[in-house]
Design an enzyme around this catalytic site. Structure first.
Site, PDB file in Angstrom:
ATOM      1  N   GLY A  15       0.803  -1.213   0.000  1.00 23.83           N
ATOM      2  CA  GLY A  15       0.000   0.000   0.000  1.00 23.83           C
ATOM      3  C   GLY A  15       0.835   1.261   0.000  1.00 23.83           C
ATOM      4  O   GLY A  15       0.563   2.206  -0.757  1.00 23.83           O
ATOM      5  N   THR A  42       4.918  -7.209   4.144  1.00 24.34           N
ATOM      6  CA  THR A  42       4.494  -8.560   4.503  1.00 24.34           C
ATOM      7  C   THR A  42       4.222  -9.412   3.279  1.00 24.34           C
ATOM      8  O   THR A  42       4.655 -10.565   3.207  1.00 24.34           O
ATOM      9  CB  THR A  42       3.235  -8.488   5.390  1.00 24.34           C
ATOM     10  OG1 THR A  42       3.574  -7.845   6.619  1.00 24.34           O
ATOM     11  CG2 THR A  42       2.710  -9.877   5.704  1.00 24.34           C
ATOM     12  N   ALA A 116      10.770   5.240  10.919  1.00 27.13           N
ATOM     13  CA  ALA A 116      10.309   6.606  11.081  1.00 27.13           C
ATOM     14  C   ALA A 116       9.131   6.623  12.043  1.00 27.13           C
ATOM     15  O   ALA A 116       8.293   5.719  12.029  1.00 27.13           O
ATOM     16  CB  ALA A 116       9.894   7.203   9.744  1.00 27.13           C
ATOM     17  N   ILE A 180      -4.052 -18.286   7.548  1.00 24.95           N
ATOM     18  CA  ILE A 180      -2.601 -18.449   7.666  1.00 24.95           C
ATOM     19  C   ILE A 180      -2.277 -19.795   8.294  1.00 24.95           C
ATOM     20  O   ILE A 180      -1.410 -20.543   7.810  1.00 24.95           O
ATOM     21  CB  ILE A 180      -1.994 -17.302   8.496  1.00 24.95           C
ATOM     22  CG1 ILE A 180      -2.178 -15.971   7.781  1.00 24.95           C
ATOM     23  CG2 ILE A 180      -0.509 -17.557   8.751  1.00 24.95           C
ATOM     24  CD1 ILE A 180      -1.708 -14.769   8.580  1.00 24.95           C
ATOM     25  N   GLU A 183      -3.080 -22.682   5.798  1.00 19.96           N
ATOM     26  CA  GLU A 183      -2.109 -22.747   4.708  1.00 19.96           C
ATOM     27  C   GLU A 183      -0.775 -23.284   5.197  1.00 19.96           C
ATOM     28  O   GLU A 183      -0.140 -24.109   4.529  1.00 19.96           O
ATOM     29  CB  GLU A 183      -1.948 -21.358   4.081  1.00 19.96           C
ATOM     30  CG  GLU A 183      -3.149 -20.928   3.269  1.00 19.96           C
ATOM     31  CD  GLU A 183      -3.071 -19.493   2.790  1.00 19.96           C
ATOM     32  OE1 GLU A 183      -3.785 -19.149   1.855  1.00 19.96           O
ATOM     33  OE2 GLU A 183      -2.284 -18.707   3.379  1.00 19.96           O
ATOM     34  N   ARG A 206     -12.993 -19.518  10.258  1.00 20.41           N
ATOM     35  CA  ARG A 206     -14.123 -18.712  10.724  1.00 20.41           C
ATOM     36  C   ARG A 206     -14.294 -17.479   9.835  1.00 20.41           C
ATOM     37  O   ARG A 206     -13.333 -16.815   9.481  1.00 20.41           O
ATOM     38  CB  ARG A 206     -13.885 -18.273  12.174  1.00 20.41           C
ATOM     39  CG  ARG A 206     -15.025 -17.464  12.779  1.00 20.41           C
ATOM     40  CD  ARG A 206     -14.795 -17.280  14.278  1.00 20.41           C
ATOM     41  NE  ARG A 206     -13.570 -16.550  14.553  1.00 20.41           N
ATOM     42  CZ  ARG A 206     -13.481 -15.221  14.644  1.00 20.41           C
ATOM     43  NH1 ARG A 206     -14.560 -14.485  14.440  1.00 20.41           N
ATOM     44  NH2 ARG A 206     -12.316 -14.636  14.924  1.00 20.41           N
ATOM     45  N   GLY A 263      -3.541 -14.853  14.213  1.00 15.40           N
ATOM     46  CA  GLY A 263      -3.988 -13.529  13.814  1.00 15.40           C
ATOM     47  C   GLY A 263      -2.877 -12.505  13.812  1.00 15.40           C
ATOM     48  O   GLY A 263      -1.753 -12.757  14.251  1.00 15.40           O
ATOM     49  N   ASP A 304      -3.359  -2.722   6.300  1.00 15.34           N
ATOM     50  CA  ASP A 304      -3.696  -3.478   7.509  1.00 15.34           C
ATOM     51  C   ASP A 304      -3.664  -2.641   8.778  1.00 15.34           C
ATOM     52  O   ASP A 304      -4.295  -3.003   9.774  1.00 15.34           O
ATOM     53  CB  ASP A 304      -2.734  -4.659   7.666  1.00 15.34           C
ATOM     54  CG  ASP A 304      -2.943  -5.728   6.603  1.00 15.34           C
ATOM     55  OD1 ASP A 304      -3.734  -5.483   5.664  1.00 15.34           O
ATOM     56  OD2 ASP A 304      -2.312  -6.790   6.702  1.00 15.34           O
ATOM     57  N   HIS A 437     -16.980 -26.895 -21.384  1.00 16.98           N
ATOM     58  CA  HIS A 437     -17.017 -28.303 -20.966  1.00 16.98           C
ATOM     59  C   HIS A 437     -15.817 -29.066 -21.528  1.00 16.98           C
ATOM     60  O   HIS A 437     -15.414 -28.814 -22.652  1.00 16.98           O
ATOM     61  CB  HIS A 437     -18.314 -28.938 -21.474  1.00 16.98           C
ATOM     62  CG  HIS A 437     -18.481 -30.363 -21.042  1.00 16.98           C
ATOM     63  ND1 HIS A 437     -18.835 -30.726 -19.771  1.00 16.98           N
ATOM     64  CD2 HIS A 437     -18.313 -31.524 -21.747  1.00 16.98           C
ATOM     65  CE1 HIS A 437     -18.900 -32.042 -19.690  1.00 16.98           C
ATOM     66  NE2 HIS A 437     -18.582 -32.547 -20.871  1.00 16.98           N
TER      67      HIS A 437
END
Length: 459
Positions: A15, A42, A116, A180, A183, A206, A263, A304, A437
């Site tokens: 970001g 990340t 910073a 996470i 995986e 969840r 988390g 985040d 198909h």
């Protein structure tokens, strides 16, 4: 007042880099950016990219089993060499970091390879004591892994550590049931690690559609993960080269490695926000409005650190919209209401966009079009693994409210499904689309009759 920069960005993840680059290259802003670790953040360094490469590496055993089902006698994956993989992974991440750095440099962004913090509403202080002023400050510091607050938890690793281990453990305990954790359980089991996963809930993932959750829970056990639901560790102790773990039921076991994937929390601690009037949510996330602006007009935040939708593409979109709005005179908001996501399990992924069946029922009447079947490729090889496809439809407007897929390459499929759903497509328009198909995805346009109808609001 003359400022050193028009924009100073704290954080060199997806970001922050996008905001800095667009502001500088497309809108002519004078931009500085500080990153205390490695450019890429990340996603590139400790998340999406290395994780996906490890997922690819971990599926070799499943592929050889499938090969034998197609007549390739004696097909074997052989031994996995972590040191070889790790060297290639490190080289790839370094290459990507250089790509990020080159893009910023070409755009004219000043890169400060140090931490910073905010000194006041228009000033940041670098780790070397230097201060820089800016008309606008953008906080894009991301998040950090969290633990669960038990004695001895300092002995455990967090998700960031998985990518830099010197060697794979023989036996590992993985704590958590989110994407996470699931995986990483898939990765470790696929690479030959004896993997125990514990989660206090009754099904993993969840927040995802319950039917997909149940299938993912079953699949983890089928690929060799010792999945234990309804429990969690209460204490960790070092015993020689092992870690003894005590669980809620009073039992204890020893593991080579314990990894918490429980988390992530916004990385706002120590940022100097106490020097401003910026407001934080109870979990430490920065409060922003629909323009990513804090209550301080000169300070913005994306990604985040705001705890809106914590996905890399969302952070990128927020950063781009910020730059266009503030420096390009092209005001743009980000719609967080309809964001597709995928969980990269093996052999089948979980992918979702829009409302889950449970969410749709809570809002009003909903028609559910769902099917489960054994896909041609794996069924021929002798696998009993099932694919699930589900569409949720508003019976009053015929609009498709959500799509959920459990199957091979579900992430690829949901990206395409997200386009018509985001445009407000109806079930009739799905039905009018001619199927390709034979594919698994054709089920999305061939389900004609609801498998169940919920006529009243749940609860």
């Amino acid at each position: 007042m003359a400022f050193d920069y028009d924009l100073f960005v704290i954080g060199g993840g997806s970001g922050g880099v996008r905001a800095a680059r667009i502001a500088a290259s497309e809108h002519g802003a004078r931009v500085g950016l500080a990153e205390e670790s490695r450019l890429g953040g990340t996603c590139v360094i400790r998340g999406c990219v290395p994780k996906k490469l490890m997922i690819f590496a971990s599926q070799a055993r499943l592929m050889t089993e499938e090969m034998r089902g197609y007549g390739w006698e004696g097909a074997e994956a052989g031994a996995f060499d972590w040191s070889v993989f790790r060297a290639k992974l490190d080289a790839e991440l370094s290459r990507l970091e250089l790509v990020y750095r080159a893009g910023l440099t070409r755009a004219g962004v000043d890169i400060h390879d140090q931490r910073a913090v905010i000194a006041d509403h228009h000033t940041v202080e670098l780790a070397d004591g230097t201060r820089k002023t800016a008309r606008h400050i953008l906080i894009a510091a991301g998040g950090r892994p969290s633990k669960i607050g038990i004695p001895g938890e300092e002995l455990a690793l967090v998700s960031d550590d998985l990518f830099v281990m010197d060697a794979l453990p023989r036996r590992a305990l993985l704590v958590g049931g989110g994407f996470i954790a699931c995986e990483f359980a898939t990765i470790l089991a696929g690479l030959g690690v004896e993997t125990v996963q514990v989660y206090r809930g009754d099904a993993v993932l969840r927040g995802f559609d319950r039917e997909a959750r149940d299938l993912a829970t079953l699949q983890l056990s089928q690929i060799g993960v010792d999945l234990r639901l309804g429990t969690t560790p209460t204490r960790l102790d070092r015993e020689g080269d092992k870690i003894r773990v005590r669980f809620e039921d009073g039992t204890d076991e020893r593991f080579d490695t314990v990894l918490f994937a429980t988390g992530r929390i916004p990385y706002t601690a120590g940022l100097g926000l106490e020097n401003t009037e910026v407001r934080l949510k109870p979990n430490g996330a920065i409060e922003v409005d629909e323009w990513s602006q804090t209550c301080v007009p000169s300070i913005f935040a994306v990604g985040d650190v705001t705890d809106r939708v914590n996905l890399t593409p969302v952070a990128i979109r927020e950063g781009h919209a910020f730059a266009d709005t503030v420096f390009g005179a092209r005001p743009r908001k980000v719609d967080h209401s309809l964001v597709a996501s995928a969980v990269y399990l093996r052999p089948h992924e979980v992918a979702s966009v829009g409302l889950t069946e449970e969410q749709a029922r809570a809002k009003g009447p909903v028609d559910v079009y769902a099917t489960q079947f054994r896909p041609m490729r794996s069924a021929f090889a002798g696998s009993d693994a099932k694919v699930m496809m589900k569409l949720l439809v508003d019976p009053c407007t015929d609009r498709v409210l959500g799509c959920h897929i459990f199957g091979p390459e579900a992430g690829e499929m949901i990206q395409l499904a997200a386009i018509p759903i985001g445009m407000g497509a109806t079930k009739a328009q799905f039905d009018a689309t001619i199927a390709v198909h034979p594919t698994a995805a054709e089920e999305l346009v061939t389900m004609r009759v609801p498998t169940r109808r919920h006529a009243e609001i749940a609860g």
